[in-house]
Design a protein around this motif. Structure first.
Motif, short mmCIF file in Angstrom:
data_model
loop_
_atom_site.label_atom_id
_atom_site.label_comp_id
_atom_site.label_asym_id
_atom_site.label_seq_id
_atom_site.Cartn_x
_atom_site.Cartn_y
_atom_site.Cartn_z
N ARG A 253 -6.98 -14.22 0.72
CA ARG A 253 -7.52 -12.86 0.58
C ARG A 253 -8.27 -12.46 1.86
NH1 ARG A 253 -10.20 -13.94 -3.53
NH2 ARG A 253 -8.43 -13.70 -4.97
N CYS A 403 -2.08 -9.96 -0.23
CA CYS A 403 -1.81 -8.53 -0.37
C CYS A 403 -3.02 -7.79 -0.93
CB CYS A 403 -0.59 -8.33 -1.28
SG CYS A 403 0.97 -8.84 -0.51
N THR A 404 -3.72 -8.43 -1.86
CA THR A 404 -4.94 -7.81 -2.41
C THR A 404 -5.99 -7.62 -1.33
OG1 THR A 404 -4.52 -8.74 -4.61
CG2 THR A 404 -6.79 -8.10 -4.09
N GLN A 408 -7.68 -4.14 0.15
CA GLN A 408 -9.11 -3.87 0.10
C GLN A 408 -9.61 -3.19 1.37
OE1 GLN A 408 -10.59 -7.83 -0.65
NE2 GLN A 408 -10.53 -7.59 -2.88
N ASP A 413 -1.65 -1.28 -0.83
CA ASP A 413 -1.15 -2.61 -1.18
C ASP A 413 0.28 -2.74 -0.67
OD1 ASP A 413 -0.03 -4.88 -2.57
OD2 ASP A 413 -1.71 -4.73 -3.98
#
Length: 461
Positions: A253, A403-404, A408, A413
């Protein structure tokens, strides 16, 4: 440490004479180097592109910088390589791995020549030349005046396999010397300089660099950047956590966020363009050509060609319907090994040279950011199939987390554009199949498993 003096000497004729006496040794030594691109074809001759004497031959240690075009038959133009050649009366045991050979005739007759990057003294010479902005023959050593370069840093050669050569100076700087030199603006300097102007903290700002003229164009030979002290590259870290069955989603992430920050900074620093139907048709045509070429080179791909082709034609269909995409400058060869995690947890992105198989002009074209993202998603898949038993669930979780994290920061996305993402991932997997078949047959199963998965409708992406 004694003072390092950088001096210029030697005419073009003396450089040609130097190359002549090195010729038989280089024919044997060059094909054994990891960074030599012409493996499998005999070296038929050399042309001198540039020569500079950095330390005089008359001394205990001589040092020559050479740009040499290597010819391997009439079918293609020779590649130009950067060589740092040291010469001594005798080579101490510590420099045995650097040996090129013993010169029998010419200006260096009776001396032993070697790859000077293994030796601390020549490494000091390079750093001093950058610090003092020296001009040596056709070499231009340049620097950012806002960054200090100390002269008392102990150098060491990075011995891990790579397509160039790197020296680390006292855990303060890393000097990347490009081995295969092409004329023109190199993104490995261009993009980090642009990101430095945008104050992007994810990319170490260039401290100094070396240029020379090649085919009438100023070309980058080396780049000095701050060394990320204590950092671990993403590939090593991923394999380590995977071996311990540790969760990597938090790091994935964070990597997604770092990638988005770099993309946003590049979009601010350099022009963006819109890709419409004609531009996407050209992009798809390139993907289809690479597929057909790959299938000829690796027959294992043949049963999958119709389904693989559909990944690209679906993108073409979308473009025909009027869909457009924004393109910008991107990293161009993004994967876990191009990312460094500092001890505090911050991620940096390095090596903006782009995909080595592509021309410099291709590497500098604006492209959709999803191309970088697809490269990183393929890297998670590689890691999951490279350490012990395959771990597809681990890869899937990392892909989702990455991808998240990207969303952000960017607000978009990558998974909301599945057709383009599928096309880029498929194209990357096809490239991997050809690479592994040629260079690492034992790894061929990794991209072939992806090919099988991508062509099974229930398992696609």
């Amino acid at each position: 440490m004694s003072e390092v003096v950088v001096r210029s000497g030697g005419s073009a004729d003396s450089g040609i004479g130097l190359l002549a006496c090195l010729d038989p040794l280089l024919r044997e030594w060059l094909p054994r180097q990891r960074w030599f691109a012409g493996k499998g074809r005999p070296v038929t001759g050399f042309t001198l592109v540039g020569a500079a004497e950095l330390l005089p031959v008359e001394g205990r240690l001589g040092l020559h910088h050479l740009l040499v075009r290597v010819h391997q038959g009439p079918s293609r133009p020779g590649d130009c390589y950067q060589l740092l050649i040291g010469s001594r009366a005798a080579l101490p045991p510590r420099l045995a791995p650097a040996l090129i050979g013993h010169v029998e005739q010419g200006a260096l007759a009776g001396r032993t020549v070697y790859d000077a990057l293994y030796d601390a003294r020549p490494a000091d010479v390079l750093l001093e030349a950058l610090r003092s902005e020296a001009r040596v023959g056709g070499l231009c050593f340049e620097r950012d005046p806002g960054q200090e370069i100390r002269s008392d840093l102990v150098p060491r050669l990075v011995t891990s396999e790579q397509s160039n050569s790197s020296l680390v100076y006292g855990d303060t700087f890393i000097l990347k010397l490009l081995r295969r030199i092409v004329p023109g603006v190199n993104p490995d300097l261009e993009l980090p300089l642009a990101l430095a102007r945008e104050h992007c903290p994810r990319v170490p700002p260039p401290t100094a660099w070396l240029r020379a003229e090649l085919d009438g164009e100023a070309s980058v030979l080396a780049v000095l950047q701050p060394f990320v002290r204590g950092a671990t590259d993403g590939w090593e870290l991923a394999l380590r956590e995977l071996a311990k069955s540790e969760d990597f989603c938090g790091e994935a992430r964070a990597l997604g966020r770092a990638t988005a920050e770099v993309h946003q900074a590049l979009a601010r620093a350099l022009p963006t363009v819109t890709l419409g139907h004609l531009q996407m048709e050209a992009l798809v045509d390139g993907m289809l050509e690479r597929l057909e070429s790959a299938a000829r080179a690796v027959p294992l791909l043949l049963p999958y060609v119709p389904a693989l082709r559909s990944a690209f034609t679906a993108l073409s269909d979308l473009a025909e319907e009027g869909r457009t995409w924004t393109a910008q400058r991107i990293h161009g060869d993004l994967h876990l090994g191009q990312c460094l995690r500092a001890p505090g947890g911050e991620w940096s992105v390095i090596d903006f040279e782009g995909e080595p198989s592509k021309s410099l002009a291709e590497r500098r074209l604006p492209q959709p950011p999803l191309r970088d993202i697809a490269g990183m998603l393929r890297s998670f898949d590689y890691a999951a199939h490279s350490a012990g038993a395959p771990a597809p669930e681990w890869a899937a979780a990392c892909r989702a987390a990455y991808c998240t994290g990207y969303a952000q920061v960017s607000g978009v996305d990558p998974r909301t554009d599945p057709v383009l993402l599928r096309a880029y991932e498929t194209d990357k997997a096809i490239y991997e199949v050809v690479y592994e078949a040629r260079h690492r047959p034992d790894w061929l199963a990794v991209p072939m498993k992806a090919i099988a998965r991508y062509t099974t409708p229930a398992d696609r992406f």
